[in-house]
Design a protein around this motif. Structure first.
Motif, PDB file in Angstrom:
ATOM      1  N   ASN A  33      52.431  60.628  16.205  1.00 60.70           N
ATOM      2  CA  ASN A  33      53.597  60.549  15.323  1.00 60.70           C
ATOM      3  C   ASN A  33      53.279  61.323  14.066  1.00 60.70           C
ATOM      4  O   ASN A  33      52.448  60.915  13.256  1.00 60.70           O
ATOM      5  CB  ASN A  33      53.910  59.089  14.995  1.00 60.70           C
ATOM      6  N   LEU A  34      53.915  62.443  13.862  1.00 59.73           N
ATOM      7  CA  LEU A  34      53.598  63.308  12.737  1.00 59.73           C
ATOM      8  C   LEU A  34      54.035  62.714  11.392  1.00 59.73           C
ATOM      9  O   LEU A  34      53.712  63.256  10.337  1.00 59.73           O
ATOM     10  CB  LEU A  34      54.242  64.695  12.943  1.00 59.73           C
ATOM     11  N   ALA A  35      54.753  61.574  11.452  1.00 59.86           N
ATOM     12  CA  ALA A  35      55.102  60.885  10.193  1.00 59.86           C
ATOM     13  C   ALA A  35      53.928  60.096   9.626  1.00 59.86           C
ATOM     14  O   ALA A  35      53.932  59.689   8.464  1.00 59.86           O
ATOM     15  CB  ALA A  35      56.291  59.967  10.418  1.00 59.86           C
ATOM     16  N   PHE A  36      52.897  59.867  10.471  1.00 61.01           N
ATOM     17  CA  PHE A  36      51.720  59.108  10.023  1.00 61.01           C
ATOM     18  C   PHE A  36      50.726  60.053   9.363  1.00 61.01           C
ATOM     19  O   PHE A  36      50.696  61.255   9.661  1.00 61.01           O
ATOM     20  CB  PHE A  36      51.046  58.406  11.199  1.00 61.01           C
ATOM     21  N   ASN A  37      49.877  59.460   8.540  1.00 58.82           N
ATOM     22  CA  ASN A  37      48.795  60.203   7.905  1.00 58.82           C
ATOM     23  C   ASN A  37      47.503  59.802   8.587  1.00 58.82           C
ATOM     24  O   ASN A  37      46.925  58.771   8.301  1.00 58.82           O
ATOM     25  CB  ASN A  37      48.746  59.911   6.410  1.00 58.82           C
ATOM     26  N   TYR A  38      47.043  60.630   9.557  1.00 53.46           N
ATOM     27  CA  TYR A  38      45.794  60.353  10.265  1.00 53.46           C
ATOM     28  C   TYR A  38      44.650  60.900   9.420  1.00 53.46           C
ATOM     29  O   TYR A  38      44.637  62.093   9.087  1.00 53.46           O
ATOM     30  CB  TYR A  38      45.807  61.015  11.654  1.00 53.46           C
ATOM     31  N   ASN A  39      43.633  60.026   9.082  1.00 45.42           N
ATOM     32  CA  ASN A  39      42.574  60.468   8.156  1.00 45.42           C
ATOM     33  C   ASN A  39      41.164  60.163   8.628  1.00 45.42           C
ATOM     34  O   ASN A  39      40.218  60.273   7.865  1.00 45.42           O
ATOM     35  CB  ASN A  39      42.800  59.887   6.769  1.00 45.42           C
ATOM     36  N   LYS A  40      41.010  59.730   9.864  1.00 48.84           N
ATOM     37  CA  LYS A  40      39.655  59.461  10.353  1.00 48.84           C
ATOM     38  C   LYS A  40      39.604  59.820  11.835  1.00 48.84           C
ATOM     39  O   LYS A  40      40.554  59.598  12.578  1.00 48.84           O
ATOM     40  CB  LYS A  40      39.281  57.998  10.151  1.00 48.84           C
ATOM     41  N   VAL A  41      38.461  60.400  12.241  1.00 50.45           N
ATOM     42  CA  VAL A  41      38.277  60.741  13.633  1.00 50.45           C
ATOM     43  C   VAL A  41      37.126  59.940  14.200  1.00 50.45           C
ATOM     44  O   VAL A  41      36.106  59.736  13.540  1.00 50.45           O
ATOM     45  CB  VAL A  41      38.009  62.262  13.801  1.00 50.45           C
ATOM     46  N   SER A  42      37.312  59.474  15.438  1.00 48.62           N
ATOM     47  CA  SER A  42      36.241  58.764  16.158  1.00 48.62           C
ATOM     48  C   SER A  42      36.051  59.456  17.499  1.00 48.62           C
ATOM     49  O   SER A  42      37.031  59.723  18.221  1.00 48.62           O
ATOM     50  CB  SER A  42      36.612  57.299  16.366  1.00 48.62           C
ATOM     51  N   ILE A  43      34.793  59.748  17.846  1.00 49.66           N
ATOM     52  CA  ILE A  43      34.481  60.415  19.119  1.00 49.66           C
ATOM     53  C   ILE A  43      33.634  59.475  19.958  1.00 49.66           C
ATOM     54  O   ILE A  43      32.616  58.960  19.493  1.00 49.66           O
ATOM     55  CB  ILE A  43      33.723  61.735  18.881  1.00 49.66           C
ATOM     56  N   PHE A  44      34.086  59.260  21.196  1.00 46.85           N
ATOM     57  CA  PHE A  44      33.361  58.387  22.122  1.00 46.85           C
ATOM     58  C   PHE A  44      32.825  59.252  23.253  1.00 46.85           C
ATOM     59  O   PHE A  44      33.586  59.859  24.015  1.00 46.85           O
ATOM     60  CB  PHE A  44      34.296  57.316  22.690  1.00 46.85           C
ATOM     61  N   PHE A  45      31.484  59.302  23.351  1.00 41.05           N
ATOM     62  CA  PHE A  45      30.855  60.106  24.409  1.00 41.05           C
ATOM     63  C   PHE A  45      30.790  59.299  25.697  1.00 41.05           C
ATOM     64  O   PHE A  45      30.537  58.096  25.689  1.00 41.05           O
ATOM     65  CB  PHE A  45      29.452  60.550  23.981  1.00 41.05           C
ATOM     66  N   ASN A  46      30.971  60.003  26.796  1.00 41.75           N
ATOM     67  CA  ASN A  46      30.879  59.382  28.120  1.00 41.75           C
ATOM     68  C   ASN A  46      31.810  58.180  28.187  1.00 41.75           C
ATOM     69  O   ASN A  46      31.452  57.121  28.711  1.00 41.75           O
ATOM     70  CB  ASN A  46      29.437  58.974  28.418  1.00 41.75           C
ATOM     71  N   PHE A  47      33.032  58.400  27.687  1.00 41.44           N
ATOM     72  CA  PHE A  47      33.980  57.304  27.544  1.00 41.44           C
ATOM     73  C   PHE A  47      34.351  56.738  28.915  1.00 41.44           C
ATOM     74  O   PHE A  47      34.569  57.475  29.866  1.00 41.44           O
ATOM     75  CB  PHE A  47      35.236  57.814  26.822  1.00 41.44           C
ATOM     76  N   GLY A  48      34.356  55.369  28.970  1.00 38.22           N
ATOM     77  CA  GLY A  48      34.718  54.702  30.210  1.00 38.22           C
ATOM     78  C   GLY A  48      33.552  54.421  31.118  1.00 38.22           C
ATOM     79  O   GLY A  48      33.707  53.840  32.190  1.00 38.22           O
ATOM     80  N   VAL A  49      32.339  54.866  30.717  1.00 42.53           N
ATOM     81  CA  VAL A  49      31.135  54.605  31.530  1.00 42.53           C
ATOM     82  C   VAL A  49      30.232  53.674  30.720  1.00 42.53           C
ATOM     83  O   VAL A  49      29.909  53.962  29.567  1.00 42.53           O
ATOM     84  CB  VAL A  49      30.396  55.913  31.863  1.00 42.53           C
ATOM     85  N   THR A  50      29.806  52.582  31.315  1.00 39.33           N
ATOM     86  CA  THR A  50      28.965  51.614  30.596  1.00 39.33           C
ATOM     87  C   THR A  50      27.549  52.131  30.444  1.00 39.33           C
ATOM     88  O   THR A  50      27.100  53.010  31.203  1.00 39.33           O
ATOM     89  CB  THR A  50      28.932  50.275  31.345  1.00 39.33           C
ATOM     90  N   GLY A  51      26.842  51.582  29.448  1.00 41.03           N
ATOM     91  CA  GLY A  51      25.448  51.970  29.249  1.00 41.03           C
ATOM     92  C   GLY A  51      24.601  51.619  30.450  1.00 41.03           C
ATOM     93  O   GLY A  51      23.650  52.323  30.782  1.00 41.03           O
ATOM     94  N   ALA A  52      24.944  50.526  31.088  1.00 37.65           N
ATOM     95  CA  ALA A  52      24.154  50.136  32.257  1.00 37.65           C
ATOM     96  C   ALA A  52      24.275  51.185  33.349  1.00 37.65           C
ATOM     97  O   ALA A  52      23.325  51.462  34.083  1.00 37.65           O
ATOM     98  CB  ALA A  52      24.623  48.772  32.750  1.00 37.65           C
ATOM     99  N   THR A  53      25.461  51.765  33.429  1.00 31.26           N
ATOM    100  CA  THR A  53      25.665  52.773  34.475  1.00 31.26           C
ATOM    101  C   THR A  53      25.055  54.109  34.075  1.00 31.26           C
ATOM    102  O   THR A  53      24.390  54.775  34.874  1.00 31.26           O
ATOM    103  CB  THR A  53      27.170  52.960  34.733  1.00 31.26           C
ATOM    104  N   ALA A  54      25.256  54.510  32.819  1.00 33.30           N
ATOM    105  CA  ALA A  54      24.806  55.823  32.394  1.00 33.30           C
ATOM    106  C   ALA A  54      23.320  55.867  32.086  1.00 33.30           C
ATOM    107  O   ALA A  54      22.677  56.906  32.233  1.00 33.30           O
ATOM    108  CB  ALA A  54      25.595  56.242  31.152  1.00 33.30           C
TER     109      ALA A  54
END
Length: 408
Positions: A33-54
């Motif tokens: 929504n371009l009406a919002f002011n987005y001011n923080k980015v979060s990056i998740f590596f290997n998203f959706g894979v658990t540590g136990a698996t990876a």
């Protein structure tokens, strides 16, 4: 207030560049929504894979940049495509950058793009513009390239003369047609398809009709429809055979008839020739000949199609006779004198006529240019009576004598 998206790379190691397109949110998450002011980015590596698996891993990242994804360039095209009217067209083509897809339009801006390339219509001459863009993997569309499709009208069929009539066995001429200025001709033996041939020279050995076709091609390479030329080979009439009877050799007073075997077919005409000179007044299939007509005869028959056949030749010659012919006898004073003379002997002859008292009433000198050269005599101003005719050679020696009766 957040927006989530994913980017995937399959390479196991090494530096990679990933693009996160927030215009394509991950499934089940909120749209950007371009009406919002987005001011923080979060990056998740290997998203959706658990540590136990990876298992234990270390990830590195650098140079995180925010901004719009650049649009791809316009695709490469052949800007001008040409067709001849009513020919078969193929779908248009363009070259997209690797990983991009093409969208086709009929307008320069706006409209709805299609992934299916258009196939131009060629039924109408003129120019139609088509447009194509490319869309990258981030669904960003670039500018459009234009393709101008020009349909050139085909020329009319060339001007021909048909049918072409030829007599059987005659010498044939190469067929001709008249193209428009600058155009070239193509000849065929079929109305459609086939391979072009050189301008044909029809065979005339057999009677019948053969069809040939010719088209013209303009300077744009567009070919016209084909014009039909029917070549009609007309049969000649049967060759006439001449016979003469009851005589083939004549002296004054005899008549013979030359007859042609040809029947008087519908539309047939006849032409007689004596010593290769046409006898214009003779058009029947028989001819009466007397001593005035000594010579060689032939006859040509022509049918309704204008085709002719020439007969054999018949010669009517002089008959050996030592008589001096005087006729009509009796006469009213005008008569002819004839004597068989060697046609190769052109020495002069002298003709004299004496009345019953022995007086000379006529004398003339002649060159005998034929077997029975006629010598005309006119004694119409002399009285009735019996007259003596003398024919003498150049030395005055008497050759023949005959008498004639004049009675008015």
């Amino acid at each position: 207030r957040s927006v989530e998206t994913e980017a995937t790379v399959t390479t196991a190691s090494g530096w990679q560049t990933l693009e996160f397109n927030f215009a394509n949110p991950a499934a089940g998450t909120a749209a950007m929504n371009l009406a919002f002011n987005y001011n923080k980015v979060s990056i998740f590596f290997n998203f959706g894979v658990t540590g136990a698996t990876a298992g234990e891993r270390t990830y590195y990242f650098d140079d995180v940049k925010f901004g719009a994804i650049p649009a791809p360039a316009a695709p490469a095209v052949t800007a001008a495509v040409n067709y001849c009217q009513n020919t078969t067209a193929t779908p248009l083509t363009a070259t997209a950058t690797s990983g991009n897809t093409l969208l086709w339009y009929t307008v320069a801006t706006g409209g709805t793009g299609s992934a299916t390339p258009p196939t131009p219509a060629t039924t109408t001459a003129g120019t139609t513009n088509f447009y194509v863009s490319q869309v990258n993997a981030s669904s960003v569309e670039g500018p459009r390239s234009m393709i101008a499709v020009t349909v050139t009208g085909a020329p009319a069929a060339p001007t021909v003369v048909t049918p072409v009539a030829i007599c059987q066995g005659s010498t044939s001429q190469t067929l001709t047609a008249t193209p428009a200025a600058g155009n070239t001709l193509s000849w065929y033996t079929a109305a459609m398809g086939g391979t072009a041939i050189a301008a044909p020279t029809p065979a005339t050995s057999m009677a019948g009709t053969t069809s040939y076709y010719v088209s013209q091609t303009n300077t744009q390479g567009c070919q016209s429809s084909r014009a039909l030329i029917n070549v009609v080979v007309n049969a000649r009439p049967a060759t006439p055979v001449l016979t003469a009877g009851p005589y083939t050799r004549l002296f004054p007073g005899l008549t013979t008839t030359i007859t042609a075997s040809a029947a008087a077919g519908t539309g047939n005409t006849y032409e007689w020739f004596k010593n290769d000179i046409m006898l214009g007044s003779q058009t029947a299939n028989s001819l009466s000949v007397n001593v005035n007509g000594l010579g060689t005869y032939k006859m040509q028959i022509t049918n309704a199609s204008g085709c002719s056949s020439m007969s054999n030749m018949v010669t009517i010659a002089d008959s050996t006779n030592s008589r001096l012919f005087v006729y009509p006898n009796p006469s009213s004073g005008q008569f002819q004198v004839r004597f068989q003379s060697d046609v190769n002997n052109l020495q002069p002859r002298t003709l004299t006529v004496y009345d019953g008292r022995g007086a000379l009433v006529f004398s003339a000198r002649y060159v005998m240019f034929g077997a029975y050269t006629p010598i005309p005599v006119d004694l119409s101003n002399h009285p009735d009576g019996i007259y003596t005719v003398y024919l003498m050679d150049k030395d005055g020696k008497r050759i023949k004598t005959e008498r004639v009766v004049i009675y008015k």
